[in-house]
Motif scaffolding. Structure first.
Motif, PDB file in Angstrom:
ATOM      1  N   TYR A  50      40.721  29.006  45.083  1.00  0.00           N
ATOM      2  CA  TYR A  50      39.310  28.825  44.739  1.00  0.00           C
ATOM      3  C   TYR A  50      39.068  29.014  43.245  1.00  0.00           C
ATOM      4  CZ  TYR A  50      38.086  28.637  49.662  1.00  0.00           C
ATOM      5  OH  TYR A  50      37.969  28.266  50.976  1.00  0.00           O
ATOM      6  N   VAL A  51      39.845  29.896  42.619  1.00  0.00           N
ATOM      7  CA  VAL A  51      39.713  30.077  41.169  1.00  0.00           C
ATOM      8  C   VAL A  51      40.150  28.799  40.446  1.00  0.00           C
ATOM      9  CG1 VAL A  51      40.524  31.385  39.163  1.00  0.00           C
ATOM     10  CG2 VAL A  51      39.922  32.586  41.278  1.00  0.00           C
ATOM     11  N   LEU A  52      41.203  28.159  40.912  1.00  0.00           N
ATOM     12  CA  LEU A  52      41.629  26.885  40.324  1.00  0.00           C
ATOM     13  C   LEU A  52      40.518  25.845  40.425  1.00  0.00           C
ATOM     14  CD1 LEU A  52      45.285  26.585  41.706  1.00  0.00           C
ATOM     15  CD2 LEU A  52      44.625  26.790  39.290  1.00  0.00           C
ATOM     16  N   ASP A  69      32.587  28.683  44.203  1.00  0.00           N
ATOM     17  CA  ASP A  69      34.019  28.893  44.460  1.00  0.00           C
ATOM     18  C   ASP A  69      34.463  30.294  44.070  1.00  0.00           C
ATOM     19  OD1 ASP A  69      34.775  26.584  45.755  1.00  0.00           O
ATOM     20  OD2 ASP A  69      35.192  25.502  43.899  1.00  0.00           O
ATOM     21  N   LEU A  70      33.936  30.816  42.970  1.00  0.00           N
ATOM     22  CA  LEU A  70      34.274  32.199  42.609  1.00  0.00           C
ATOM     23  C   LEU A  70      33.775  33.164  43.681  1.00  0.00           C
ATOM     24  CD1 LEU A  70      33.584  32.231  38.772  1.00  0.00           C
ATOM     25  CD2 LEU A  70      35.803  32.128  39.954  1.00  0.00           C
ATOM     26  N   GLY A  71      32.613  32.865  44.259  1.00  0.00           N
ATOM     27  CA  GLY A  71      32.106  33.681  45.364  1.00  0.00           C
ATOM     28  C   GLY A  71      33.064  33.674  46.544  1.00  0.00           C
ATOM     29  N   HIS A  72      33.614  32.500  46.871  1.00  0.00           N
ATOM     30  CA  HIS A  72      34.604  32.415  47.962  1.00  0.00           C
ATOM     31  C   HIS A  72      35.841  33.240  47.612  1.00  0.00           C
ATOM     32  CE1 HIS A  72      32.417  29.511  50.284  1.00  0.00           C
ATOM     33  NE2 HIS A  72      32.519  28.560  49.372  1.00  0.00           N
ATOM     34  N   ALA A  77      39.176  38.277  48.030  1.00  0.00           N
ATOM     35  CA  ALA A  77      39.823  39.335  47.240  1.00  0.00           C
ATOM     36  C   ALA A  77      38.808  39.893  46.241  1.00  0.00           C
ATOM     37  CB  ALA A  77      41.037  38.779  46.520  1.00  0.00           C
ATOM     38  N   PRO A  78      38.011  40.870  46.655  1.00  0.00           N
ATOM     39  CA  PRO A  78      36.928  41.372  45.803  1.00  0.00           C
ATOM     40  C   PRO A  78      37.360  41.922  44.444  1.00  0.00           C
ATOM     41  CG  PRO A  78      36.722  42.230  48.034  1.00  0.00           C
ATOM     42  CD  PRO A  78      38.039  41.522  47.955  1.00  0.00           C
ATOM     43  N   HIS A  79      38.612  42.307  44.306  1.00  0.00           N
ATOM     44  CA  HIS A  79      39.073  42.880  43.038  1.00  0.00           C
ATOM     45  C   HIS A  79      39.982  41.927  42.260  1.00  0.00           C
ATOM     46  CE1 HIS A  79      37.193  46.679  43.862  1.00  0.00           C
ATOM     47  NE2 HIS A  79      37.663  46.605  45.094  1.00  0.00           N
ATOM     48  N   ASP A  80      39.961  40.644  42.627  1.00  0.00           N
ATOM     49  CA  ASP A  80      40.778  39.658  41.930  1.00  0.00           C
ATOM     50  C   ASP A  80      40.341  39.577  40.464  1.00  0.00           C
ATOM     51  OD1 ASP A  80      42.684  37.109  42.472  1.00  0.00           O
ATOM     52  OD2 ASP A  80      41.144  36.620  40.980  1.00  0.00           O
ATOM     53  N   ILE A  81      41.252  39.879  39.569  1.00  0.00           N
ATOM     54  CA  ILE A  81      40.915  39.945  38.144  1.00  0.00           C
ATOM     55  C   ILE A  81      40.501  38.585  37.607  1.00  0.00           C
ATOM     56  CG2 ILE A  81      41.900  40.333  35.837  1.00  0.00           C
ATOM     57  CD1 ILE A  81      43.359  42.742  37.028  1.00  0.00           C
ATOM     58  N   ARG A  82      41.221  37.528  37.954  1.00  0.00           N
ATOM     59  CA  ARG A  82      40.885  36.195  37.424  1.00  0.00           C
ATOM     60  C   ARG A  82      39.502  35.750  37.880  1.00  0.00           C
ATOM     61  NH1 ARG A  82      46.152  33.686  39.691  1.00  0.00           N
ATOM     62  NH2 ARG A  82      45.358  35.101  41.247  1.00  0.00           N
ATOM     63  N   ALA A  83      39.187  35.954  39.132  1.00  0.00           N
ATOM     64  CA  ALA A  83      37.870  35.561  39.641  1.00  0.00           C
ATOM     65  C   ALA A  83      36.773  36.411  39.005  1.00  0.00           C
ATOM     66  CB  ALA A  83      37.827  35.688  41.162  1.00  0.00           C
ATOM     67  N   ARG A  94      23.196  39.293  38.502  1.00  0.00           N
ATOM     68  CA  ARG A  94      23.570  40.160  39.630  1.00  0.00           C
ATOM     69  C   ARG A  94      25.053  40.062  39.958  1.00  0.00           C
ATOM     70  NH1 ARG A  94      23.069  36.557  44.403  1.00  0.00           N
ATOM     71  NH2 ARG A  94      22.043  34.777  43.622  1.00  0.00           N
ATOM     72  N   HIS A  95      25.635  38.878  39.783  1.00  0.00           N
ATOM     73  CA  HIS A  95      27.069  38.707  40.027  1.00  0.00           C
ATOM     74  C   HIS A  95      27.888  39.254  38.857  1.00  0.00           C
ATOM     75  CE1 HIS A  95      26.279  36.509  43.603  1.00  0.00           C
ATOM     76  NE2 HIS A  95      25.799  35.444  42.998  1.00  0.00           N
ATOM     77  N   ARG A  96      27.337  39.139  37.659  1.00  0.00           N
ATOM     78  CA  ARG A  96      28.038  39.645  36.477  1.00  0.00           C
ATOM     79  C   ARG A  96      28.228  41.159  36.565  1.00  0.00           C
ATOM     80  NH1 ARG A  96      27.186  37.394  30.934  1.00  0.00           N
ATOM     81  NH2 ARG A  96      27.388  39.597  30.719  1.00  0.00           N
ATOM     82  N   ARG A  97      27.202  41.872  36.997  1.00  0.00           N
ATOM     83  CA  ARG A  97      27.307  43.335  37.091  1.00  0.00           C
ATOM     84  C   ARG A  97      28.376  43.741  38.103  1.00  0.00           C
ATOM     85  NH1 ARG A  97      25.886  48.263  36.115  1.00  0.00           N
ATOM     86  NH2 ARG A  97      25.128  49.737  37.636  1.00  0.00           N
ATOM     87  N   ARG A  98      28.390  43.097  39.250  1.00  0.00           N
ATOM     88  CA  ARG A  98      29.403  43.397  40.274  1.00  0.00           C
ATOM     89  C   ARG A  98      30.810  43.093  39.740  1.00  0.00           C
ATOM     90  NH1 ARG A  98      28.255  39.845  44.649  1.00  0.00           N
ATOM     91  NH2 ARG A  98      26.272  40.905  44.681  1.00  0.00           N
ATOM     92  N   ALA A  99      30.945  41.969  39.054  1.00  0.00           N
ATOM     93  CA  ALA A  99      32.243  41.617  38.462  1.00  0.00           C
ATOM     94  C   ALA A  99      32.633  42.636  37.401  1.00  0.00           C
ATOM     95  CB  ALA A  99      32.181  40.214  37.862  1.00  0.00           C
ATOM     96  N   ALA A 100      31.666  43.062  36.602  1.00  0.00           N
ATOM     97  CA  ALA A 100      31.938  44.051  35.552  1.00  0.00           C
ATOM     98  C   ALA A 100      32.474  45.341  36.145  1.00  0.00           C
ATOM     99  CB  ALA A 100      30.670  44.313  34.746  1.00  0.00           C
TER     100      ALA A 100
END
Length: 126
Positions: A50-52, A69-72, A77-83, A94-100
């Protein structure tokens, strides 16, 4: 002489490799096609597939599709570094904070951590 046409069924690893190669070659439309095909077949795709597809979508100006796709990927894998790195830069607040927060816990790249801390609301110098 009869020539038969064979539909070549690429396996999922080949499709992922072709998508990555097309991305490296800046052929984003081809990268999207390979990654999209991969995401639609068995075995079920892992986060990196999905990252690809997200990367190809984003490079073609399809930000919404990339975020989906990043959401998928992050559901898998909630801790996937690339995603999470991509979500940090491309996603809505809201997604940026969770990713941060995920990157602060998992990533070791100082530049990424600086951006993650800023997105998480930590303004102290580090």
């Amino acid at each position: 002489m009869t020539v038969s046409t064979h539909l070549v069924r690429a396996d999922h690893l080949t499709l992922e490799a072709r998508a990555a190669g097309a991305l490296a070659g800046h052929d984003f439309a081809a990268a999207f096609r390979w990654a999209d095909r991969r995401c639609r077949m068995s075995p079920p795709p892992e986060a990196h597939a999905y990252v690809l597809r997200a990367e190809a979508s984003f490079r073609m100006g399809e930000r919404h599709g990339a975020i989906v796709d990043l959401g998928h990927a992050l559901e898998i894998a909630p801790h996937d570094i690339r995603a999470n790195r991509r979500m940090l830069h491309w996603g809505p607040a809201r997604h940026r904070r969770r990713a941060a927060l995920a990157l602060i816990a998992e990533d070791s790249d100082v530049r990424v951590l600086r951006d993650a801390l800023a997105a998480a609301g930590d303004r102290r110098p580090h």
